[in-house]
Design a protein around this motif. Structure first.
Motif, PDB file in Angstrom:
ATOM      1  N   ARG A  22       0.828  -1.197   0.000  1.00  0.00           N
ATOM      2  CA  ARG A  22       0.000   0.000   0.000  1.00  0.00           C
ATOM      3  C   ARG A  22       0.874   1.264   0.000  1.00  0.00           C
ATOM      4  O   ARG A  22       0.625   2.213  -0.743  1.00  0.00           O
ATOM      5  CB  ARG A  22      -0.928   0.002   1.215  1.00  0.00           C
ATOM      6  N   THR A  31      -0.529   1.053  -9.578  1.00  0.00           N
ATOM      7  CA  THR A  31      -1.317  -0.079  -9.077  1.00  0.00           C
ATOM      8  C   THR A  31      -0.388  -1.238  -8.730  1.00  0.00           C
ATOM      9  O   THR A  31       0.800  -1.232  -9.088  1.00  0.00           O
ATOM     10  CB  THR A  31      -2.315  -0.557 -10.133  1.00  0.00           C
ATOM     11  N   GLU A  40      -4.561  -6.700  -5.847  1.00  0.00           N
ATOM     12  CA  GLU A  40      -5.142  -6.472  -4.520  1.00  0.00           C
ATOM     13  C   GLU A  40      -6.335  -7.393  -4.304  1.00  0.00           C
ATOM     14  O   GLU A  40      -7.152  -7.603  -5.206  1.00  0.00           O
ATOM     15  CB  GLU A  40      -5.643  -5.028  -4.408  1.00  0.00           C
ATOM     16  N   GLU A  42      -9.906  -7.951  -3.105  1.00  0.00           N
ATOM     17  CA  GLU A  42     -10.971  -6.951  -3.129  1.00  0.00           C
ATOM     18  C   GLU A  42     -11.371  -6.493  -1.736  1.00  0.00           C
ATOM     19  O   GLU A  42     -11.532  -5.297  -1.484  1.00  0.00           O
ATOM     20  CB  GLU A  42     -12.187  -7.518  -3.857  1.00  0.00           C
ATOM     21  N   SER A  45      -8.907  -3.954  -0.261  1.00  0.00           N
ATOM     22  CA  SER A  45      -9.046  -2.612  -0.805  1.00  0.00           C
ATOM     23  C   SER A  45     -10.235  -1.889  -0.190  1.00  0.00           C
ATOM     24  O   SER A  45     -10.141  -0.716   0.174  1.00  0.00           O
ATOM     25  CB  SER A  45      -9.213  -2.691  -2.326  1.00  0.00           C
ATOM     26  N   GLU A  48      -9.435  -0.977   3.411  1.00  0.00           N
ATOM     27  CA  GLU A  48      -8.509   0.155   3.466  1.00  0.00           C
ATOM     28  C   GLU A  48      -9.250   1.467   3.238  1.00  0.00           C
ATOM     29  O   GLU A  48      -9.007   2.469   3.915  1.00  0.00           O
ATOM     30  CB  GLU A  48      -7.423  -0.030   2.406  1.00  0.00           C
TER      31      GLU A  48
END
Length: 343
Positions: A22, A31, A40, A42, A45, A48
């Motif tokens: 991150r 990315t 990532e 899902e 993400s 976060e």
């Protein structure tokens, strides 16, 4: 973190921890796929994003006031010590405020954050210019104009645009600078306090002088003088440092650009004003001494030129002003009276 990045860039380590991935995404603006990391997950993400929204939601008026105080404190340090002390701190503060604004959904908080961010960005851009980084300074001012629009603040937008014009003057594009300064004055017209309009008029005068438009430049300085309020201090605009003495210095600097012999008188009058405490920044003082060195050199006075060049070099070295040191490197001293090239 920097060591980790260096080792990764040289192929010595792999980045497998999601937290580090991150941080790498944020730093490089890429990315996971672009950085060669696994895609990532899902739910990671989404989680976060939730965390960042919660943090942004936690800000209150006290937090916003704290950010503004930090900007003001760094500005005070810049006035006293120059860019060398504050630029790294400003870079960090700008990133922090950007983070809160990006994830805040409160329109009221976003507007205030955008205003503070504009203030921080213009200050960071100004210090970057002093350190000799015109590209970084330009980008900071370009970003400042964007956040000024989100803050719905014509005065912040006008100030950012006018400061950005100085970068154009530094790289030898006075016509473009004048165009940007005209835009700044248009934005502020009838929508900004007289103190800012005075400052903008003086900035416009400087640009016009650099473009060789003598009469228009002097008219702009007359406008600046007439607009300057009796008490030229506005707590709503801490980014402005302007008084009658500084207007004299600004006019003198512009007369120097125009090759006017009265430049020395104006600039020497500004030197006497330096005795007023709290109304002058060390960067402005350095700029004044550099201007006087060039003014005396143009007048054929090598002693005066050397005296002010020495003072300017001392200050420029102390505050690490690459901008003024570059100007001094181009100073050509006149041949002393009574000497010739063949002597």
């Amino acid at each position: 973190m920097l060591i980790m990045m260096s080792r990764w860039e040289n192929g010595h380590v792999e980045v497998t921890d999601p937290g580090y991935q991150r941080l790498f995404r944020e730093f490089y603006g890429r990315t996971n796929e672009e950085l060669g990391f696994p895609p990532e997950v899902e739910h990671q993400s989404a989680e976060e994003l939730r965390e960042r929204l919660i943090v942004a939601r936690s800000i209150d008026r006290g937090t916003l006031d704290m950010f503004q105080r930090q900007v003001n404190d760094l500005r005070s340090s810049d006035h006293k010590f120059g860019a060398v002390v504050v630029l790294d701190q400003l870079n960090s503060l700008v990133r922090q405020i950007e983070e809160y604004r990006t994830f805040s959904v409160s329109s009221r908080h976003r507007e205030r954050l955008a205003a503070i961010l504009t203030d921080a960005r213009t200050l960071a851009g100004w210090t970057a210019l002093d350190r000799g980084s015109q590209l970084q300074a330009w980008q900071y001012h370009e970003d400042a104009k964007v956040s000024a629009r989100e803050a719905d603040s014509p005065q912040l937008l006008a100030h950012a645009a006018a400061q950005q014009a100085v970068i154009l003057l530094d790289i030898g594009q006075p016509a473009e600078a004048v165009e940007l300064l005209e835009y700044a004055r248009y934005v502020a017209e009838n929508r900004a306090p007289s103190l800012l309009r005075s400052w903008l008029a003086a900035a416009h005068g400087e640009g016009l002088a650099a473009d060789g438009q003598r009469d228009a430049a002097l008219r702009a300085f007359d406008d600046a003088s007439s607009l300057l309020p009796t008490n030229p201090v506005d707590p709503e605009m801490p980014f402005l440092l302007l008084n009658e003495g500084q207007l004299v210095r600004w006019r003198g600097s512009s007369l120097l650009r125009l090759g006017d012999q009265d430049a020395i008188n104006q600039l020497e009058a500004a030197v006497r004003d330096l005795a007023t405490p709290g109304l002058n920044a060390v960067r402005g003082q350095t700029n004044l001494y550099v201007d006087l060195a060039f003014a005396y050199a143009a007048a054929g006075d090598s002693r005066g030129a050397l005296d002010y060049a020495r003072k300017a070099r001392q200050l420029a070295s102390r505050i690490k002003s690459d901008r003024q040191q570059r100007r001094l490197a181009n100073l050509e001293l006149p041949v002393p009276r009574g000497r010739s090239d063949s002597a």
